[in-house]
Design an enzyme around this catalytic site. Structure first.
Site, PDB file in Angstrom:
ATOM      1  N   HIS A 283       3.545  -2.628  -4.655  1.00  0.00           N
ATOM      2  CA  HIS A 283       3.183  -3.157  -3.346  1.00  0.00           C
ATOM      3  C   HIS A 283       2.553  -4.521  -3.539  1.00  0.00           C
ATOM      4  O   HIS A 283       1.750  -4.708  -4.450  1.00  0.00           O
ATOM      5  CB  HIS A 283       2.199  -2.225  -2.637  1.00  0.00           C
ATOM      6  CG  HIS A 283       1.601  -2.809  -1.380  1.00  0.00           C
ATOM      7  ND1 HIS A 283       2.319  -2.915  -0.219  1.00  0.00           N
ATOM      8  CD2 HIS A 283       0.372  -3.329  -1.134  1.00  0.00           C
ATOM      9  CE1 HIS A 283       1.549  -3.470   0.720  1.00  0.00           C
ATOM     10  NE2 HIS A 283       0.367  -3.738   0.183  1.00  0.00           N
TER      11      HIS A 283
ATOM     12  N   GLY B 127       4.325  -6.808   3.711  1.00  0.00           N
ATOM     13  CA  GLY B 127       4.172  -5.900   2.592  1.00  0.00           C
ATOM     14  C   GLY B 127       5.468  -5.161   2.310  1.00  0.00           C
ATOM     15  O   GLY B 127       6.482  -5.379   2.985  1.00  0.00           O
ATOM     16  N   CYS B 128       5.433  -4.279   1.340  1.00  0.00           N
ATOM     17  CA  CYS B 128       6.653  -3.557   0.968  1.00  0.00           C
ATOM     18  C   CYS B 128       7.077  -2.548   2.022  1.00  0.00           C
ATOM     19  O   CYS B 128       8.230  -2.126   2.048  1.00  0.00           O
ATOM     20  CB  CYS B 128       6.432  -2.856  -0.365  1.00  0.00           C
ATOM     21  SG  CYS B 128       6.115  -4.015  -1.694  1.00  0.00           S
ATOM     22  N   THR B 129       6.152  -2.124   2.872  1.00  0.00           N
ATOM     23  CA  THR B 129       6.501  -1.159   3.911  1.00  0.00           C
ATOM     24  C   THR B 129       6.699  -1.815   5.266  1.00  0.00           C
ATOM     25  O   THR B 129       6.898  -1.131   6.254  1.00  0.00           O
ATOM     26  CB  THR B 129       5.392  -0.093   4.025  1.00  0.00           C
ATOM     27  OG1 THR B 129       4.139  -0.740   4.296  1.00  0.00           O
ATOM     28  CG2 THR B 129       5.273   0.691   2.729  1.00  0.00           C
ATOM     29  N   GLY B 130       6.644  -3.149   5.324  1.00  0.00           N
ATOM     30  CA  GLY B 130       6.860  -3.847   6.584  1.00  0.00           C
ATOM     31  C   GLY B 130       5.790  -4.889   6.858  1.00  0.00           C
ATOM     32  O   GLY B 130       4.962  -5.194   5.999  1.00  0.00           O
TER      33      GLY B 130
END
Length: 408
Positions: free
Chosen positions: A127, A382-385
């Site tokens: 992340h 970020g990696c999740t949005g």
């Protein structure tokens, strides 16, 4: 050799009877490392690996590190996180931190910015909240022909608006391909909203001297506008798309054979690139397995050796000489009126908290809503949005403002 020897002194025995023997052993070890580096074609690169917080056991990280170092002796994998009970692979180093993601990220940042013996030249993270303007260039193995393809991009966001982001992604994807050893990469644009405009902009840049080489669809009508068949066949070295689409494609290509629970194929979500960005931080997912971890470490090392930040600067320079800024301006949405101009930015504060769940199209407006009430905030991906970064002390009030405005 002096630096290597100094780094080993901490392991010497305090017993004076064995001091000379230990010194000779340490000097021999240092010489062996120098010989290994020379035999491998250059100095070893220390590549950090965030090795906690995933959905795979720590053994996968250790196996991935071992594979990467065995295939390329010039890589030294450096784990970040709680030191595992298992024996580390030969040659692997470790930066011990608590299991907290923030602590691992802070240790990684410190080592990336360091110039001392413990410095990292690149890193692989699960992340990383990249600032707006920075995206990662994922790399997949296309199943029909087994050739690699770069998906530009797969995490982060190179511009707030899709068309501008895709045009920048094209340049960053070309830079990444060159850093990874593809001398004259071919490029296609995935058939999404804004793809025709981006393709026309690239064609105009080529007419004015920017040396882009278009790939060719495997479909009968050809052209550089790519479809799903072209992704399977690897019709171009670089496939341009928006980040959210690229992220989904990465997961499908990496985890198809495992039913989605374990990523078995590919090189991860790729090294980061952006205008003025000088780090090489690559991304893997929490489901990336040992083969992907090994490939990600190798890809990161190759991007460092290939001077990815310098390649990005060169692509931007060449494209600007061919009219890039004008093409980006033409792709921007119509400028807001003076009444809708962004509010003044509050004084900058350290950002140690994140707010998730905001649509990427609302990200910029959500930040401005916080500025209006005096809360300093930054947009990031970020990696999740999308995320908004802000001071922890302002978290509660910011949540109230964003809920009232309908952003969360």
């Amino acid at each position: 050799m002096a630096d290597i020897y100094a780094g080993k002194q901490a392991r010497q025995s305090p017993d004076p009877d064995t001091s000379d023997r230990n010194k000779r052993a340490l000097i021999g070890e240092a010489l062996a490392e120098l010989v290994a580096a020379a035999g491998g074609g250059g100095p070893r690169l220390r590549i950090g690996l965030m090795a906690a917080g995933g959905e795979v056991p720590v053994e996968d990280y250790l196996q991935g590190a071992a594979l990467a170092m065995r295939h390329d002796p010039r890589i030294q994998a450096v784990g970040l996180g709680p030191r595992p009970d298992a024996l580390l692979p030969p040659g692997m180093d470790w930066i011990e931190t608590p299991a907290c993601e923030a602590d691992m990220a802070a240790a990684m940042e410190k080592a990336l910015e360091s110039t001392g013996p413990g410095a990292l030249q690149g890193a692989v993270a699960l992340h990383y909240p990249f600032p707006v303007g920075v995206a990662t260039l994922g790399r997949i193995q296309t199943p029909a022909r087994g050739r690699p393809m770069i998906l530009a991009s797969s995490t982060g966001i190179s511009a707030p608006h899709r068309a501008c982001a895709m045009l920048r992604n094209a340049l960053y994807g070309i830079a990444a391909a060159k850093a990874l050893g593809v001398e004259n990469p071919s490029l296609g644009v995935l058939n999404l909203d804004a793809a025709p405009q981006v393709l026309r902009a690239l064609a105009r840049l080529r007419e004015r001297g920017y040396p882009v080489r278009f790939g060719e669809s495997v479909r009968s009508d050809g052209g550089a506008l790519l479809r799903g068949n072209d992704l399977l066949a690897g019709a171009a070295d670089v496939c341009v798309c928006d980040t959210l689409t690229g992220n989904v494609l990465m997961k499908v290509f990496a985890a198809f054979n495992s039913g989605g629970v374990y990523e078995t194929a590919g090189w991860g979500y790729g090294p980061s690139a952006g205008e003025g960005w000088d780090k090489v931080v690559s991304i893997i997912s929490r489901a990336s397995g040992a083969p992907v971890i090994a490939n990600a470490l190798a890809c990161t090392a190759q991007a460092v050796r290939g001077n990815l930040p310098g390649r990005v600067t060169e692509e931007l320079r060449a494209a600007r000489a061919a009219g890039l800024d004008g093409e980006l301006a033409a792709l921007e949405p119509q400028a807001a009126s003076a009444q809708d101009a962004p509010p003044a930015m509050p004084p900058v504060e350290p950002t140690d908290e994140e707010i998730h769940g905001i649509d990427v199209l609302d990200l910029e407006n959500a930040v401005h809503a916080l500025w209006k009430v005096g809360i300093y905030a930054e947009a990031a991906m970020g990696c999740t949005g999308p995320v908004i970064k802000l001071a922890a002390a302002a978290r509660a009030r910011a949540g109230e403002v964003l809920r009232a405005a309908g952003y969360v």
